[in-house]
Design a protein around this motif. Structure first.
Motif, PDB file in Angstrom:
ATOM      1  N   ASP A 132      14.497 -45.978   6.534  1.00  0.00           N
ATOM      2  CA  ASP A 132      14.164 -47.393   7.509  1.00  0.00           C
ATOM      3  C   ASP A 132      13.282 -47.047   8.707  1.00  0.00           C
ATOM      4  OD1 ASP A 132      14.915 -49.775   8.596  1.00  0.00           O
ATOM      5  OD2 ASP A 132      16.183 -48.789  10.077  1.00  0.00           O
ATOM      6  N   VAL A 133      12.558 -47.856   8.560  1.00  0.00           N
ATOM      7  CA  VAL A 133      11.161 -47.774   9.657  1.00  0.00           C
ATOM      8  C   VAL A 133      11.349 -48.777  10.676  1.00  0.00           C
ATOM      9  CG1 VAL A 133       8.782 -47.523   9.756  1.00  0.00           C
ATOM     10  CG2 VAL A 133       9.812 -46.633   7.777  1.00  0.00           C
ATOM     11  N   THR A 134      11.666 -48.359  11.948  1.00  0.00           N
ATOM     12  CA  THR A 134      11.511 -49.391  12.980  1.00  0.00           C
ATOM     13  C   THR A 134      10.653 -48.904  14.124  1.00  0.00           C
ATOM     14  OG1 THR A 134      13.772 -49.666  12.748  1.00  0.00           O
ATOM     15  CG2 THR A 134      12.829 -50.709  14.518  1.00  0.00           C
ATOM     16  N   MET A 135       9.797 -49.703  14.729  1.00  0.00           N
ATOM     17  CA  MET A 135       8.926 -49.030  15.498  1.00  0.00           C
ATOM     18  C   MET A 135       8.123 -50.007  16.753  1.00  0.00           C
ATOM     19  SD  MET A 135       6.223 -47.637  12.887  1.00  0.00           S
ATOM     20  CE  MET A 135       6.222 -48.481  11.430  1.00  0.00           C
ATOM     21  N   GLN A 136       7.607 -49.257  17.629  1.00  0.00           N
ATOM     22  CA  GLN A 136       7.017 -49.996  18.614  1.00  0.00           C
ATOM     23  C   GLN A 136       5.837 -49.033  19.234  1.00  0.00           C
ATOM     24  OE1 GLN A 136       8.030 -51.111  22.411  1.00  0.00           O
ATOM     25  NE2 GLN A 136       7.394 -53.419  22.214  1.00  0.00           N
ATOM     26  N   TYR A 137       4.527 -49.557  19.393  1.00  0.00           N
ATOM     27  CA  TYR A 137       3.654 -48.540  19.772  1.00  0.00           C
ATOM     28  C   TYR A 137       2.749 -49.196  20.599  1.00  0.00           C
ATOM     29  CZ  TYR A 137      -0.902 -46.273  19.217  1.00  0.00           C
ATOM     30  OH  TYR A 137      -1.814 -45.720  19.361  1.00  0.00           O
ATOM     31  N   LYS A 138       2.616 -48.228  21.622  1.00  0.00           N
ATOM     32  CA  LYS A 138       1.717 -48.906  22.804  1.00  0.00           C
ATOM     33  C   LYS A 138       0.754 -47.577  23.345  1.00  0.00           C
ATOM     34  CE  LYS A 138       2.973 -50.422  27.212  1.00  0.00           C
ATOM     35  NZ  LYS A 138       4.104 -50.893  27.922  1.00  0.00           N
ATOM     36  N   ASN A 139      -0.473 -48.013  23.539  1.00  0.00           N
ATOM     37  CA  ASN A 139      -1.233 -47.198  24.293  1.00  0.00           C
ATOM     38  C   ASN A 139      -2.430 -48.062  25.328  1.00  0.00           C
ATOM     39  OD1 ASN A 139      -2.947 -48.086  22.486  1.00  0.00           O
ATOM     40  ND2 ASN A 139      -4.043 -46.250  22.380  1.00  0.00           N
ATOM     41  N   GLY A 140      -1.646 -48.787  26.395  1.00  0.00           N
ATOM     42  CA  GLY A 140      -2.144 -49.690  27.010  1.00  0.00           C
ATOM     43  C   GLY A 140      -2.155 -50.953  26.337  1.00  0.00           C
ATOM     44  N   VAL A 141      -2.503 -51.053  24.978  1.00  0.00           N
ATOM     45  CA  VAL A 141      -2.282 -52.414  24.222  1.00  0.00           C
ATOM     46  C   VAL A 141      -1.322 -51.793  23.073  1.00  0.00           C
ATOM     47  CG1 VAL A 141      -4.580 -53.338  24.739  1.00  0.00           C
ATOM     48  CG2 VAL A 141      -4.315 -51.736  22.777  1.00  0.00           C
ATOM     49  N   LYS A 147      -1.117 -44.260  10.546  1.00  0.00           N
ATOM     50  CA  LYS A 147      -1.259 -43.066  11.690  1.00  0.00           C
ATOM     51  C   LYS A 147       0.100 -42.573  11.938  1.00  0.00           C
ATOM     52  CE  LYS A 147      -6.229 -43.528  13.198  1.00  0.00           C
ATOM     53  NZ  LYS A 147      -6.858 -44.206  14.278  1.00  0.00           N
ATOM     54  N   MET A 148       0.904 -43.528  12.355  1.00  0.00           N
ATOM     55  CA  MET A 148       2.272 -43.207  12.719  1.00  0.00           C
ATOM     56  C   MET A 148       3.000 -42.419  11.930  1.00  0.00           C
ATOM     57  SD  MET A 148       3.639 -46.120  15.402  1.00  0.00           S
ATOM     58  CE  MET A 148       3.442 -47.424  14.357  1.00  0.00           C
ATOM     59  N   LEU A 149       2.732 -42.994  10.520  1.00  0.00           N
ATOM     60  CA  LEU A 149       3.505 -42.180   9.190  1.00  0.00           C
ATOM     61  C   LEU A 149       3.151 -40.966   9.254  1.00  0.00           C
ATOM     62  CD1 LEU A 149       3.638 -45.259   6.688  1.00  0.00           C
ATOM     63  CD2 LEU A 149       5.545 -44.243   8.073  1.00  0.00           C
ATOM     64  N   ILE A 204      10.998 -43.515  12.829  1.00  0.00           N
ATOM     65  CA  ILE A 204      10.248 -43.621  11.568  1.00  0.00           C
ATOM     66  C   ILE A 204      10.913 -42.336  10.913  1.00  0.00           C
ATOM     67  CG2 ILE A 204       8.292 -43.537  10.614  1.00  0.00           C
ATOM     68  CD1 ILE A 204       6.957 -43.990  13.541  1.00  0.00           C
ATOM     69  N   ILE A 205      11.393 -42.759   9.644  1.00  0.00           N
ATOM     70  CA  ILE A 205      11.903 -41.608   8.924  1.00  0.00           C
ATOM     71  C   ILE A 205      11.296 -41.567   7.629  1.00  0.00           C
ATOM     72  CG2 ILE A 205      13.998 -40.734   7.750  1.00  0.00           C
ATOM     73  CD1 ILE A 205      15.591 -41.870  10.110  1.00  0.00           C
ATOM     74  N   VAL A 206      10.656 -40.546   7.610  1.00  0.00           N
ATOM     75  CA  VAL A 206      10.006 -40.052   6.295  1.00  0.00           C
ATOM     76  C   VAL A 206      10.503 -38.977   5.417  1.00  0.00           C
ATOM     77  CG1 VAL A 206       7.424 -39.610   5.300  1.00  0.00           C
ATOM     78  CG2 VAL A 206       7.612 -40.920   7.179  1.00  0.00           C
ATOM     79  N   ASN A 260      12.516 -37.287  10.946  1.00  0.00           N
ATOM     80  CA  ASN A 260      12.484 -38.141  11.983  1.00  0.00           C
ATOM     81  C   ASN A 260      11.152 -37.874  12.651  1.00  0.00           C
ATOM     82  OD1 ASN A 260      12.319 -40.286  13.695  1.00  0.00           O
ATOM     83  ND2 ASN A 260      14.575 -39.769  14.511  1.00  0.00           N
ATOM     84  N   VAL A 261      10.150 -38.869  11.947  1.00  0.00           N
ATOM     85  CA  VAL A 261       8.386 -38.635  12.522  1.00  0.00           C
ATOM     86  C   VAL A 261       8.475 -38.894  13.897  1.00  0.00           C
ATOM     87  CG1 VAL A 261       6.239 -39.189  12.132  1.00  0.00           C
ATOM     88  CG2 VAL A 261       7.854 -39.254  10.270  1.00  0.00           C
ATOM     89  N   ALA A 262       9.192 -39.803  14.378  1.00  0.00           N
ATOM     90  CA  ALA A 262       8.843 -40.334  15.801  1.00  0.00           C
ATOM     91  C   ALA A 262       9.232 -39.251  16.881  1.00  0.00           C
ATOM     92  CB  ALA A 262       9.710 -41.434  16.137  1.00  0.00           C
ATOM     93  N   LYS A 263      10.375 -38.320  16.318  1.00  0.00           N
ATOM     94  CA  LYS A 263      10.767 -37.403  17.198  1.00  0.00           C
ATOM     95  C   LYS A 263      10.126 -35.872  17.121  1.00  0.00           C
ATOM     96  CE  LYS A 263      14.925 -39.099  19.276  1.00  0.00           C
ATOM     97  NZ  LYS A 263      15.902 -40.064  18.405  1.00  0.00           N
ATOM     98  N   LEU A 264       9.279 -36.000  16.096  1.00  0.00           N
ATOM     99  CA  LEU A 264       8.742 -34.807  15.455  1.00  0.00           C
ATOM    100  C   LEU A 264       7.891 -33.871  16.681  1.00  0.00           C
ATOM    101  CD1 LEU A 264       8.851 -33.289  12.683  1.00  0.00           C
ATOM    102  CD2 LEU A 264       6.634 -34.281  12.364  1.00  0.00           C
ATOM    103  N   ARG A 265       8.111 -32.683  16.921  1.00  0.00           N
ATOM    104  CA  ARG A 265       7.302 -31.933  18.084  1.00  0.00           C
ATOM    105  C   ARG A 265       5.809 -31.754  17.226  1.00  0.00           C
ATOM    106  NH1 ARG A 265      10.820 -27.679  19.091  1.00  0.00           N
ATOM    107  NH2 ARG A 265       8.928 -26.404  19.406  1.00  0.00           N
ATOM    108  N   ASN A 266       5.069 -31.379  18.158  1.00  0.00           N
ATOM    109  CA  ASN A 266       3.453 -31.273  17.789  1.00  0.00           C
ATOM    110  C   ASN A 266       3.386 -29.998  16.909  1.00  0.00           C
ATOM    111  OD1 ASN A 266       0.967 -31.834  17.913  1.00  0.00           O
ATOM    112  ND2 ASN A 266       0.592 -30.466  19.356  1.00  0.00           N
ATOM    113  N   SER A 267       4.161 -28.832  17.300  1.00  0.00           N
ATOM    114  CA  SER A 267       4.196 -27.692  16.464  1.00  0.00           C
ATOM    115  C   SER A 267       4.988 -27.774  15.354  1.00  0.00           C
ATOM    116  CB  SER A 267       4.764 -26.602  17.443  1.00  0.00           C
ATOM    117  OG  SER A 267       5.877 -26.706  17.576  1.00  0.00           O
TER     118      SER A 267
END
Lengths: 227, 299
Positions: free
Chosen positions: A3-12, A43-45, A56-58, A62-69
Motif C-alpha cells: 500500500d502506498v500513501t504519501m504526501q510530500y513537500k519542499n516548500g511546494v 523519486k520517492m519510490l 511507502i512500502i516497496v 518501509n521506504v519513507a522511514k528508511l535511513r540514509n545509510s
C-alpha cells in the motif's frame, strides 16, 4: 509492493494524499503534465526524496522511514532507468552493467553470465567493449535498462525513459520493457508524457494532476485533460 | 570471501580511476607533491636544529676541582658521592698527572714551563668532568657537588648556559610550531584539491548509489584512490629528501660553521623522514577523499 500513501513537500507540495497499490507483475504508466508530480512519485519510490507524511512500502521495506545509510538495501531490489541514461562515461558497456553486480559482491563468473544475458535481452551483445559516447541515444538507454535489470529486480522504475528519443527508438525501448515485464515478471512503473506510447501499449494508466490522482484505469488511454 | 572480493575490486577500481581521471589525478598529485616538499624541508630543518641544541647541551660540562691534599682513596669517596646525585650522566676523572700531560701536549710554551715540575710540586688540581642529564638543573647539581668535602670549586660557565638555555627553548618551540602549522596547511590544501576532483565525479557517486552500492563500499575505492594519490605525490618529495639531504650533507661535510653544529648523519635519518613523508601523504590523501565523498552520500 503493498500500500502506498504519501504526501510530500519542499516548500511546494508535489503530491497530495496519494493512495496507490501496484500488484506484482503489473506494467503501470504514470502520466500527467509537467510538474504534476510523476517524477516525484518515482523519486520517492527509490528514496531520492522522502515524503513528509505517509507510508511507502516497496517489497516489504518501509521506504519513507528508511535511513540514509540503509538506502542501498532498497536500491538493490529496484532497477531504475532515467531520461538521461546516467551511465558511467569512462566505463565500457560491459563494465557499466557489471557495476550493478560488483557493488553487491557477486562472483565474477556469475557477473559475466548475468551481464551477457541482460545485454542479450536488450539486444546489445555486440557492443560490450564500446564506451557510452560511442553509442546512440537508444543504445545508451538500452544499456541503462540492462544495468537496471541485471540483478533481477522485482520492480523497475522508469522516469521518462523515452524522453530523449525519437518515436521509432522509443518503441524499441518499449518493446524491450514489455519483454522484461512478460518474461521476467518484473513490475514496471514508468513515468512518461508520450501520448503514442501510452495509447499503443494499453496498460494500466495512472494520471496525476497537480500532485493529485485524478484517474487510475486498466488498459487506459492518454487523457488530454491531464496536461 | 565476499568482503575480500569487494575489497579487491575496490583496489582495482581505485587504480583504474586514478588513470581514467588522469588530469584530475595530476592536479591532486602535484598539490600533494609541492606541499609535501615544503613539509619535508621544514621537517629536515627543524630536526637538525633540534639536533644542534641537543649536541650543544650534551657538550656542557661541569668541571669539579679537587683540593690538592686529597689522596687517591678520598677521591674514590668523592666520586661515589657525586654519583649519588640523580642528574649525573657521566663522570670522568683526570688526575693531576694526566692534566699536566694534556697541557704539555697542547702547546710548546706550556711544555717548556712544565717540563721541570716534579710530581709532588705539580700545582694543578685533579678534576672530575661531569656531564648532566638535564641541563636545566645544572645549577642545582653544581651547588650540591660544591658542598662535598674535598671539592675545591666547581665551574660550568653559568651565564653562558643560562643564555643558551632560553635560546634553545625558543628555537625548539618555533620549529615545532612551524612544522605543525605546515602540516595543517598541507592537510587543508590537499583535502580541498581532492574535494574539487571528487566534485566532478559527483555523478559517478550518485550512480553508484542508484545501483545499490552501500555507503561503505562507495567510500572504499575513493579512500584507496586518495591513498594511491598520496603515495604517488610523495615520490618526488622522498627523492628530494634522500638525494637532496645527502648532497647537502656532503657539501657541508656534515657540519655548519663549527664542529659543534653537526648535521644529522643521513643514513637512517633520511629513510625515517621519507617514511614519515609517505605516511603523511597517504593519510592526508585518504582523509581528503573520505571527507569529500561523505558530502555526496547525503541524499
Amino acid at each position: 509492493m503493498k500500500d502506498v500513501t504519501m504526501q510530500y513537500k519542499n516548500g511546494v507540495t508535489a503530491i497530495y494524499n496519494l493512495n496507490l497499490k501496484i500488484k506484482k507483475g503489473d506494467f503501470v504508466f504514470v502520466i500527467g503534465g509537467t510538474g504534476c508530480g510523476k517524477s516525484t512519485l518515482i523519486k520517492m519510490l527509490y528514496r531520492e526524496e522522502k515524503p513528509i507524511r505517509g507510508e511507502i512500502i516497496v517489497g516489504g521495506l518501509n521506504v519513507a522511514k528508511l535511513r540514509n545509510s540503509k538506502v542501498y538495501k532498497l536500491r538493490r531490489k529496484l532497477g531504475i532507468v532515467f531520461q538521461d541514461y546516467r551511465l558511467l562515461p569512462k566505463s565500457t558497456v560491459y563494465e557499466n552493467v557489471a557495476f550493478a553486480l560488483e557493488v553487491i559482491g557477486t562472483k565474477k563468473e556469475e557477473i559475466n553470465k548475468k551481464v551477457l544475458r541482460a545485454l542479450e535481452l536488450v539486444g546489445l551483445k555486440g557492443k560490450l567493449r564500446n564506451y557510452p559516447d560511442q553509442l546512440s541515444g537508444g543504445e545508451q538507454q538500452r544499456v541503462a535498462i540492462a544495468r537496471a535489470i541485471v540483478n533481477e529486480p522485482k520492480l523497475l522504475l522508469c522516469d521518462e525513459p523515452t524522453g530523449n528519443l525519437d518515436p521509432e527508438k522509443s518503441m524499441e525501448i518499449m518493446k524491450v520493457l514489455e519483454d522484461i515485464n512478460s518474461t521476467m515478471g518484473t513490475t514496471i512503473m514508468m513515468a512518461t508524457h508520450d501520448k503514442d506510447i501510452v495509447n499503443k501499449m494499453k496498460k494500466r494508466v495512472i494520471t496525476l494532476k497537480d500532485g493529485r490522482l485524478i484517474s487510475d484505469e486498466e488498459k487506459g488511454k492518454y487523457k488530454n485533460e491531464a496536461i | 570471501m565476499k568482503p575480500f572480493r569487494m575489497f579487491g575490486r575496490s583496489i582495482r577500481d581505485a587504480f583504474r580511476s586514478v588513470f581514467r581521471n588522469f588530469s584530475l589525478s595530476l592536479a591532486s598529485i602535484s598539490c600533494i607533491t609541492i606541499t609535501l616538499i615544503i613539509v619535508a624541508i621544514a621537517l629536515l630543518a627543524s630536526l637538525n636544529v633540534n639536533n644542534f641544541t641537543k649536541l650543544i647541551k650534551e657538550d656542557v660540562t661541569i668541571v669539579v676541582f679537587i683540593d690538592r691534599e686529597v689522596d687517591e682513596n678520598k677521591i674514590g669517596v668523592i666520586r661515589a658521592r657525586i654519583d649519588q646525585g640523580d642528574n649525573i650522566a657521566s663522570i670522568e676523572y683526570k688526575s693531576k698527572k694526566e692534566i699536566r700531560e694534556e697541557m704539555q701536549a697542547s702547546s710548546s710554551i706550556l711544555e717548556a714551563s712544565m717540563r721541570d715540575w716534579d710530581e709532588d710540586e705539580n700545582p694543578l688540581m685533579a678534576t672530575f668532568q661531569i656531564k648532566v642529564k638535564d641541563i636545566e638543573k645544572i645549577e642545582e647539581t653544581a651547588s650540591v657537588i660544591e658542598k662535598i668535602e674535598g671539592v675545591h670549586s666547581v665551574n660550568y660557565g653559568k651565564t653562558m648556559i643560562n643564555k643558551f638555555l632560553s635560546a634553545f627553548k625558543v628555537i625548539e618551540k618555533c620549529t615545532i610550531v612551524a612544522v605543525i602549522l605546515l602540516i595543517v596547511v598541507t592537510i587543508f590544501l590537499i583535502v580541498n584539491t581532492i574535494k574539487l576532483t571528487i566534485f566532478s565525479r559527483k555523478r559517478e557517486i550518485s550512480i553508484m548509489r542508484l545501483v545499490g552500492a552501500g555507503n561503505f563500499s562507495i567510500k572504499i575505492p575513493f579512500v584507496i584512490e586518495g591513498m594511491v594519490l598520496g603515495m604517488i605525490g610523495s615520490l618526488i618529495p622522498v627523492l628530494i629528501v634522500i638525494y637532496g639531504y645527502y648532497a647537502f650533507y656532503q657539501h657541508f661535510d656534515g657540519q655548519l660553521y663549527s664542529p659543534l653544529i653537526r648535521l644529522i648523519t643521513p643514513e637512517p635519518f633520511i629513510y625515517i623522514i621519507s617514511g614519515i613523508i609517505i605516511l603523511i601523504g597517504m593519510i592526508v590523501g585518504m582523509l581528503g577523499s573520505y571527507q569529500a565523498v561523505r558530502r555526496y552520500l547525503k541524499v
